[in-house]
Each structure stands twice: as structure tokens, then as C-alpha cells.
Design an enzyme around this catalytic site. Structure first.
Site, mmCIF file in Angstrom:
data_model
loop_
_atom_site.group_PDB
_atom_site.id
_atom_site.type_symbol
_atom_site.label_atom_id
_atom_site.label_comp_id
_atom_site.label_asym_id
_atom_site.label_seq_id
_atom_site.Cartn_x
_atom_site.Cartn_y
_atom_site.Cartn_z
ATOM 1 N N GLU A 54 -17.029 0.647 43.784
ATOM 2 C CA GLU A 54 -16.560 0.496 42.407
ATOM 3 C C GLU A 54 -16.833 1.752 41.597
ATOM 4 O OE1 GLU A 54 -17.104 -2.447 38.506
ATOM 5 O OE2 GLU A 54 -18.304 -2.791 40.304
ATOM 6 N N GLN A 65 -20.152 -14.053 32.504
ATOM 7 C CA GLN A 65 -19.848 -12.846 31.738
ATOM 8 C C GLN A 65 -18.773 -13.073 30.678
ATOM 9 O OE1 GLN A 65 -19.283 -9.394 34.262
ATOM 10 N NE2 GLN A 65 -21.119 -9.858 35.445
ATOM 11 N N HIS A 84 -12.831 -4.352 44.244
ATOM 12 C CA HIS A 84 -12.662 -3.079 43.543
ATOM 13 C C HIS A 84 -12.091 -2.013 44.484
ATOM 14 C CE1 HIS A 84 -14.511 -4.817 40.084
ATOM 15 N NE2 HIS A 84 -15.684 -4.970 40.675
ATOM 16 N N HIS A 88 -18.558 -6.584 46.749
ATOM 17 C CA HIS A 88 -18.259 -5.452 45.863
ATOM 18 C C HIS A 88 -18.388 -4.164 46.672
ATOM 19 C CE1 HIS A 88 -20.063 -7.922 42.313
ATOM 20 N NE2 HIS A 88 -18.754 -7.885 42.138
ATOM 21 N N ASP A 103 -12.797 -10.716 36.957
ATOM 22 C CA ASP A 103 -14.131 -10.116 36.997
ATOM 23 C C ASP A 103 -14.958 -10.425 35.750
ATOM 24 O OD1 ASP A 103 -16.317 -8.624 37.716
ATOM 25 O OD2 ASP A 103 -15.283 -6.725 37.883
#
Length: 461
Positions: free
Chosen positions: A239, A64, A273, A236, A324
Site C-alpha cells: 500500500e 473506521q 491495495h 494488505h 476500506d
């Protein structure tokens, strides 16, 4: 003296600045002793400024990095996490192993510059563009990340991800999630191979993408394979508010309560998160001994919301930081965002400070919490300036903007809340210098490869 010996004019030891610190490491690059108040003896390496321990980046999606800055326009309607995710998948469907290595090498040099010397790679980009396995090695993309970490010279904890469903009520993945498809056996096999590789700065744990992407049978299957093995387990969770609503509809419980009720998480678990929580959930996580990984820069960028920082700190839940999606790539900015988000939401100042508990500094409390929470998500037994920990550390540039002329007791406060630009002069990993005067020896070649890959991805080449 055997091994490596460093002398710092000041070092952050036991939660405070201490003067004239002799720091000794063994030949493997692990700390053996610290001596305070000792003038520098002959033959040791004299460090050029105050020394801080580095931190672990406990949550990364390296690919990312190539998307950072490319999703900051809205053409019509509303833009939220879910629309961002759909656009991000377009990148995920294109990246090759060679491109991933170039992207990750650039990122990992940037993380070193941001004060991280270990990164936990929550790795769910696994297969070829059509969703089939790489024929020569199904872990081709994992090895690309490991090679990038070797080139940059920082530690890497690989977390192969179990990703099997598109949602709480969906048995299959979406077509644009085809490169992520795994099951418990695949994840366990990947972790075992990575841990057996024998690379000195590489280890592996396991991850579950989320409760919507790993259903109860998947989670139980992975738990059975892991057993009592001392591996970190990441997930995760909570979130987005939509995830909370979907969990309530599917299970009758909020995500963290459901996880704690059904799967008995323990200190190996790290909840990434944990943005939307209720006091009962915080209490359940605290009883379990699990930690939380907060990613303030990404959570702000994606509009996730604000974690209950006072609640997590007050409950004594271990806390670590993650970059992240890599719109931010340094812990100084993450800590600033973490505190400033609370100030904006609560309309108060110095929210993290705890004068009654003996910690009047917000920066020091957050840094100490992040430091104490760094080892476990990376699957390491210790971290920081402590005997047995890997000899990783940062040397501050006291002539940097925001630090110049600041009295020593306020140095960490100024670093977090008043500095800008490059405040870290040198960065060491396992006793070896990786950045000298803010520069990495290979950064120009790494940057050139990254720029070429960005051009390829933007043109479809």
C-alpha cells in the site's frame, strides 16, 4: 411460476443492456433463469427501471466509518498514511461492541445505497479496550458486525485477521495495537465458529494483516490450518512505499514478489491495495491466479499512490473494489476515482477502455471487471445476474441527475462519469427489497443510534 419472478424493462446481461428481461429466482433467493425479449406476464413484479447487478465491497474496516472526515486537518509538519494511522488507533482503542454495531449498521445501509449488497469485513478489532479477551465470548465484536449486517440486510463475509507484529523487524505489537493481537489458531477458530453460525447471509474467510504484521511462521501456520479449504484469504500488501522499502530491507524482495516466491498464493488469495508494483510482480500474481482489491477513494485520501491499472487489467488479474476506510461508500464513485486517477497520472482519457478487445467504454470495462471479480473475495461461487448466484440487483432511477435523457447505450457511462446524488432507486438482496426509492425501512432509527455513538466517542462518554 414458482419462487420469485421479476420483469425489467432493461437489464445488464452478458456485458450489455438487453430489453424486456424476465428474471426468476427460487425460494432461497438464488437465480434460476433469465429470459430476454419477453413482455411482462401477469403476476410478476415489474421493476421501475433498468436493472444492474450489484457489486461486492471486497474490503471494509467498519469501525473506521466513525473516523471518516475527522482526519482532514494538518496542524504542523507533514501528514501521511502513518500519521493518519496513529490518529485512527485512538478511535480503535475506544469502540465497544454496542458502539461498533451502531457504526456498522449505519455503514451497511450506506453501502446498500452505494450499490453494494455484500461486504468483506477485514476485521482486526478483536479484544477489550485493555487488550484482554471479552469474557463471555471472544468474538463479541464479530457478532456485533454480524448483527449490524442482519439489521441492514446485506451479505457479510467476515475475515478475522492475523495481526501479531508491529513491523518487519519487530516481534511484538505496539501498546496501541493491543486490541488487534491474534495468532493463526485464533483466526482459524474464529472463522470456523462464524461459518458454523448458520446465518443465511454470513460466511467467513481469513486474513493476514500484512507482511509486516504477519511474519513467515505466522503465515505458514495459518496456511497449514486452512489447508485446501475453499476459503478466501486476504492480505494488505504494497500500500505504501515505506512498506516496499522495509520489505526490501528485511527480505531482499519487494512485498508481492516475496509473497509469491515464499507462500504460493492461489486463486483464494486477494491482495488488498497492491498499489506499488513492478511488471514482474504483476506477472507473478497473474501466474498465481490471485486477485487484487483496489480501494481508490481510500488510497487517494491516504496519499497511497496510484495502482498500475493498465498493468493489472492487461495481465488478466481478477479485480475487485473496496471501500476500506469509508471516506467513499459506493462503487460508482470508486470506479470514477479509479479511472480519473489514471487520467491524471497518465494525462490521457478513457485509460481503461479497450477498443481493440471490443470494449470502447471505460465504465463498462471497469464494471465488468469488478463484477467478474466480486464472487471470489467473498468466498462465493458465483455473482451477478447469472443462474445460481444470489438474487441481488439494483434498479436505476433514470430521472436522477446525470441519467435523465441519456440514451440507453450510454447509461452506464453516464452513471459512472456524470451522475451525482442518489441514482439507485431500489436495491434487492436474495430477492428481497432492502431499499425502496432510495430509502431503507430502518434508516432513521439506525442513523439516530449512529449519531448518539458519534457524540459518545467525541466526548469520551
Amino acid at each position: 411460476m414458482s419462487g420469485q419472478v421479476f420483469w425489467a424493462p432493461q437489464a445488464w446481461l452478458d456485458g450489455r443492456w438487453q430489453a424486456e428481461v424476465l428474471m426468476q429466482a427460487d425460494a432461497r433467493g438464488h437465480w434460476t433463469s433469465f429470459t430476454v425479449g419477453r413482455p411482462a406476464p401477469e403476476g410478476v413484479e415489474r421493476l421501475a427501471g433498468p436493472v444492474l447487478p450489484s457489486l461486492v465491497d471486497a474490503h471494509s474496516h467498519a469501525f473506521q466509518r466513525a473516523f471518516a472526515g475527522l482526519a482532514e486537518r494538518r496542524k504542523a509538519g507533514e501528514d501521511d498514511f502513518w500519521s493518519w494511522r496513529d490518529r485512527m488507533y485512538g478511535l480503535a482503542l475506544k469502540v465497544t461492541p454496542a458502539q461498533l454495531r451502531a457504526i456498522a449498521a449505519q455503514l451497511y445501509v450506506e453501502l446498500l445505497k452505494g450499490g453494494y449488497t455484500q461486504v468483506c469485513e477485514f476485521h482486526y478489532l478483536q479484544h477489550r479496550e485493555d487488550g484482554s479477551a471479552y469474557p463471555d465470548d471472544e468474538l463479541a465484536l464479530s457478532w456485533a458486525l454480524a448483527d449490524a449486517a442482519d439489521e441492514a440486510g446485506l451479505g457479510l463475509t467476515m475475515l478475522p485477521v492475523l495481526y501479531a507484529h508491529a513491523g518487519f523487524a519487530q516481534a511484538a505489537l505496539r501498546p496501541d495495537q493491543r486490541r488487534f493481537a491474534t495468532d493463526a489458531a485464533w483466526v482459524w477458530r474464529a472463522a470456523q465458529r462464524l461459518n458454523a453460525a448458520g446465518r443465511p447471509l454470513l460466511n467467513a474467510g481469513v486474513a493476514l494483516h500484512s507482511l509486516r504484521a504477519a511474519h513467515a511462521p505466522d503465515i505458514r501456520a495459518l496456511q497449514a490450518l486452512v489447508g485446501e479449504t475453499a476459503l478466501p484469504i486476504h492480505i494488505h500488501i504494497s500500500e505504501q512505499l515505506q512498506e516496499v522499502r522495509d520489505s526490501l530491507a528485511a527480505t531482499g524482495r519487494r512485498p508481492m514478489q516475496y509473497l509469491c516466491d515464499e507462500f504460493a498464493p492461489d486463486a483464494r488469495w486477494h491482495l488488498v491495495h497492491a498499489t506499488h508494483s513492478e511488471p514482474a510482480e504483476i506477472a507473478a500474481v497473474a501466474r498465481a491466479g490471485a486477485g487484487v482489491v483496489i480501494c481508490p477513494g481510500t488510497e487517494a485520501n491516504l496519499g497511497d499512490g496510484l495502482a498500475d491499472l493498465p498493468g493489472w487489467l492487461g495481465a488478466g488479474v481478477p479485480l475487485s473494489l473496496g471501500s476500506d476506510s469509508h471516506v467513499t461508500r459506493g462503487w460508482i464513485e470508486e470506479l470514477r476515482w479509479l479511472e480519473y486517477g489514471q487520467r491524471l497520472g497518465l494525462r490521457q482519457r478513457n485509460v481503461a477502455a479497450d477498443p481493440r478487445g471490443g470494449q470502447p467504454s471505460s465504465a463498462a470495462r471497469l464494471f465488468e471487471a469488478s463484477l467478474a471479480g466480486s464472487a471470489a473475495p467473498a468466498g462465493l461461487t458465483s455473482w451477478g445476474l447469472a443462474p445460481g448466484a444470489r438474487a441481488d440487483f439494483l434498479v436505476l432511477d433514470t430521472r436522477a441527475s446525470g441519467l435523465l435523457g441519456v440514451p440507453q447505450p450510454a447509461l452506464l457511462d453516464a452513471l459512472v462519469f456524470a451522475s451525482q446524488g442518489q441514482a439507485l432507486r431500489d436495491v434487492y438482496v436474495a430477492g428481497r427489497v432492502r431499499l425502496r426509492q432510495g430509502r431503507h425501512a430502518g434508516e432513521e432509527a439506525i442513523a439516530d443510534r449512529f449519531a448518539a455513538v458519534m457524540a459518545e466517542l467525541s466526548t469520551g462518554a
